[in-house]
Scaffold this active site. Structure first.
Site, PDB file in Angstrom:
ATOM      1  N   SER A   1      71.749  85.953  26.149  1.00 50.14           N
ATOM      2  CA  SER A   1      72.861  86.030  25.199  1.00 50.14           C
ATOM      3  C   SER A   1      74.190  85.749  25.871  1.00 50.14           C
ATOM      4  CB  SER A   1      72.893  87.404  24.541  1.00 50.14           C
ATOM      5  OG  SER A   1      72.846  88.412  25.512  1.00 50.14           O
TER       6      SER A   1
ATOM      7  N   HIS B   1      69.053  80.844  21.610  1.00 47.77           N
ATOM      8  CA  HIS B   1      69.494  82.230  21.432  1.00 47.77           C
ATOM      9  C   HIS B   1      69.193  82.723  20.020  1.00 47.77           C
ATOM     10  CE1 HIS B   1      72.909  85.368  21.205  1.00 47.77           C
ATOM     11  NE2 HIS B   1      71.837  85.899  21.745  1.00 47.77           N
TER      12      HIS B   1
HETATM   13  N1  3HC Z   1      61.518  93.310  12.009  1.00 48.06           N
HETATM   14  C1  3HC Z   1      61.085  92.664  10.917  1.00 48.06           C
HETATM   15  N2  3HC Z   1      61.627  92.802   9.699  1.00 48.06           N
HETATM   16  C2  3HC Z   1      62.655  93.669   9.579  1.00 48.06           C
HETATM   17  C3  3HC Z   1      63.156  94.392  10.668  1.00 48.06           C
HETATM   18  C4  3HC Z   1      62.548  94.179  11.936  1.00 48.06           C
HETATM   19  N3  3HC Z   1      62.971  94.809  13.029  1.00 48.06           N
HETATM   20  N4  3HC Z   1      64.183  95.161  10.239  1.00 48.06           N
HETATM   21  C5  3HC Z   1      64.323  94.933   8.917  1.00 48.06           C
HETATM   22  N5  3HC Z   1      63.404  94.031   8.528  1.00 48.06           N
HETATM   23  C6  3HC Z   1      63.227  93.486   7.178  1.00 48.06           C
HETATM   24  C7  3HC Z   1      62.733  94.533   6.224  1.00 48.06           C
HETATM   25  O1  3HC Z   1      61.322  94.607   6.233  1.00 48.06           O
HETATM   26  C8  3HC Z   1      63.263  94.037   4.900  1.00 48.06           C
HETATM   27  O2  3HC Z   1      62.408  93.028   4.400  1.00 48.06           O
HETATM   28  P1  3HC Z   1      62.289  92.760   2.840  1.00 48.06           P
HETATM   29  O3  3HC Z   1      63.676  92.520   2.301  1.00 48.06           O
HETATM   30  O4  3HC Z   1      61.448  91.558   2.802  1.00 48.06           O
HETATM   31  O5  3HC Z   1      61.665  93.963   2.267  1.00 48.06           O
HETATM   32  C9  3HC Z   1      64.597  93.360   5.264  1.00 48.06           C
HETATM   33  O6  3HC Z   1      64.517  93.097   6.670  1.00 48.06           O
HETATM   34  C10 3HC Z   1      65.766  94.242   4.972  1.00 48.06           C
HETATM   35  O7  3HC Z   1      65.539  95.476   5.639  1.00 48.06           O
HETATM   36  P2  3HC Z   1      65.960  96.895   5.071  1.00 48.06           P
HETATM   37  O8  3HC Z   1      65.926  96.851   3.560  1.00 48.06           O
HETATM   38  O9  3HC Z   1      65.147  97.927   5.760  1.00 48.06           O
HETATM   39  O10 3HC Z   1      67.417  97.151   5.603  1.00 48.06           O
HETATM   40  P3  3HC Z   1      68.735  96.318   5.407  1.00 48.06           P
HETATM   41  O11 3HC Z   1      68.824  95.686   4.064  1.00 48.06           O
HETATM   42  O12 3HC Z   1      69.789  97.261   5.851  1.00 48.06           O
HETATM   43  O13 3HC Z   1      68.623  95.134   6.462  1.00 48.06           O
HETATM   44  C11 3HC Z   1      69.097  94.271   8.598  1.00 48.06           C
HETATM   45  C12 3HC Z   1      68.410  95.384   7.817  1.00 48.06           C
HETATM   46  C13 3HC Z   1      68.444  92.928   8.282  1.00 48.06           C
HETATM   47  C14 3HC Z   1      68.903  94.603  10.054  1.00 48.06           C
HETATM   48  C15 3HC Z   1      70.618  94.225   8.170  1.00 48.06           C
HETATM   49  O14 3HC Z   1      71.181  95.507   8.266  1.00 48.06           O
HETATM   50  C16 3HC Z   1      71.438  93.269   9.001  1.00 48.06           C
HETATM   51  O15 3HC Z   1      71.454  92.077   8.763  1.00 48.06           O
HETATM   52  N6  3HC Z   1      72.173  93.828   9.994  1.00 48.06           N
HETATM   53  C17 3HC Z   1      72.985  93.032  10.907  1.00 48.06           C
HETATM   54  C18 3HC Z   1      72.123  92.490  12.000  1.00 48.06           C
HETATM   55  C19 3HC Z   1      72.886  91.636  12.943  1.00 48.06           C
HETATM   56  O16 3HC Z   1      74.094  91.447  12.849  1.00 48.06           O
HETATM   57  N7  3HC Z   1      72.147  91.106  13.919  1.00 48.06           N
HETATM   58  C20 3HC Z   1      72.722  90.308  14.979  1.00 48.06           C
HETATM   59  C21 3HC Z   1      73.005  91.206  16.125  1.00 48.06           C
HETATM   60  S1  3HC Z   1      73.755  90.331  17.435  1.00 48.06           S
HETATM   61  C22 3HC Z   1      72.482  89.689  18.301  1.00 48.06           C
HETATM   62  O17 3HC Z   1      71.326  89.859  18.030  1.00 48.06           O
HETATM   63  C23 3HC Z   1      72.885  88.854  19.456  1.00 48.06           C
HETATM   64  C24 3HC Z   1      72.651  89.555  20.765  1.00 48.06           C
HETATM   65  O18 3HC Z   1      72.824  88.607  21.785  1.00 48.06           O
HETATM   66  C25 3HC Z   1      73.584  90.707  20.977  1.00 48.06           C
END
Ligand code: 3HC
Length: 296
Positions: free
Chosen positions: A120, A141
């Protein structure tokens, strides 16, 4: 350059298992490699869990789950990776460890194999320069959680060939994600913008602008972000974020990339976020509550 049909993923932690799952789900033969049996089994179990959830939600059938798992070969050795058209590294954010791995793979893999790192914030150029295939080396990434987040940053260095970039872009599309092209600057596009935002939220809290909950709620409801900055920092891992800031600050020497002292204290005290049950929030109860550590 030939189409990518067989993919190797080295490291099956949080990111690697997600990458392997989306690759195998897209119909590609996928070799996953870990350094010890326990980590390997945990990685494969995590792939299975995500697929199982998809079966329960009736998105895929039991046969599709089994066929996907059948495309995953788990190994503790490096040799099976040599048959892959693309090898994606997703091990610890440690340049020495990554260079050692790519050095070993460079001697094993045929000329056609493209190397990619899921780093990252480390420099792709430095890893590529350590191999004899800098023209066939990119950054790929992914974002957490990999099965859900649709973006992949495709990072090209000054040495990456047009054919390699093209093949990497095609691979990302083939696994159902959207590629964007980035130059090899620390943090690429997303972390370059996201990391100072999260650090600024911490500075805002330190200077008394608002509570942790209110800053999170503000960005969630005021800007439509799925998570506020503190929830996101806990989700990414405060240890991971701290390490990223060190690398980015080292590259840019700009205060906006420097870790606030609160983040450093949390890193040192083991408040690494959701994965350990405590970070800005304490996750031990039914609902997360702000950690005493942060309030004191
Ligand atoms: N693995 C697989 N599927 C997952 C999961 C996981 N770890 N976590 C959540 N999901 C799926 C759920 O099963 C659900 O699926 P569905 O809609 O088909 O039923 C869907 O995602 C939505 O999950 P939830 O309803 O439980 O919860 P939310 O609606 O709150 O969504 C989230 C969870 C997708 C994580 C959302 O909160 C989100 O988009 N958060 C921001 C994440 C983000 O910004 N990520 C980038 C981080 S930075 C990075 O990675 C870079 C690094 O270098 C730092």
């Amino acid at each position: 350059m030939a189409e990518i049909q067989k993919v190797g993923v080295v490291g099956v932690g949080l990111m690697g298992s997600g990458i392997a799952q989306v690759s195998a789900s897209a119909g590609l033969e996928t070799v996953v490699r870990e350094v010890d049996r326990e980590l390997l089994d945990a990685g494969v179990a995590s792939i299975r869990r995500v697929l199982e959830r998809s079966v329960q939600k009736e998105r895929i059938s039991g046969e599709q789950r089994d066929a996907t798992l059948g495309r995953v070969t788990a190994t503790l050795d490096l040799e099976p990776l040599a048959e892959c058209d693309l090898i994606i590294e997703a091990i610890v954010e440690d340049l020495g460890a990554k260079n050692e791995l790519f050095g070993a793979l460079d001697g094993l893999a045929p000329e056609r194999t493209i190397f990619a790192s899921n780093t990252s914030s480390l420099t792709i150029t430095e890893m590529a320069a350590n191999t004899e295939r800098a023209d066939r080396f990119v950054g790929l990434h992914f974002f957490n959680p990999v099965p859900v987040m649709p973006l992949v940053e495709v990072v090209r260095t000054g040495a990456t060939s047009d054919e390699t970039l093209q093949a990497a872009m095609e691979f990302v599309k083939a696994i159902g994600k959207t590629p964007i092209v980035c130059r090899d600057n620390s943090g690429f596009i997303v972390n370059r913008l996201l990391v100072p935002y999260m650090l600024d939220a911490m500075r805002a809290y330190e200077s008394g602008v608002g509570s942790i909950e209110d800053i999170d709620t503000g960005m969630r409801l005021g800007c439509g972000y799925p998570m506020g900055p503190f929830t996101l920092s806990d989700f990414v891992g405060n240890d991971t974020l701290y390490r990223i800031t060190e690398i980015m600050f080292n590259e840019y020497r700009e205060p906006r990339f420097a870790p606030p002292s609160l983040l450093r204290r949390m890193y040192l005290a083991g408040y690494h976020g959701r994965k350990v049950g405590r970070g800005f929030y304490d996750y031990s109860g039914d609902e997360p509550v702000v950690s005493d550590f942060v309030k004191r």
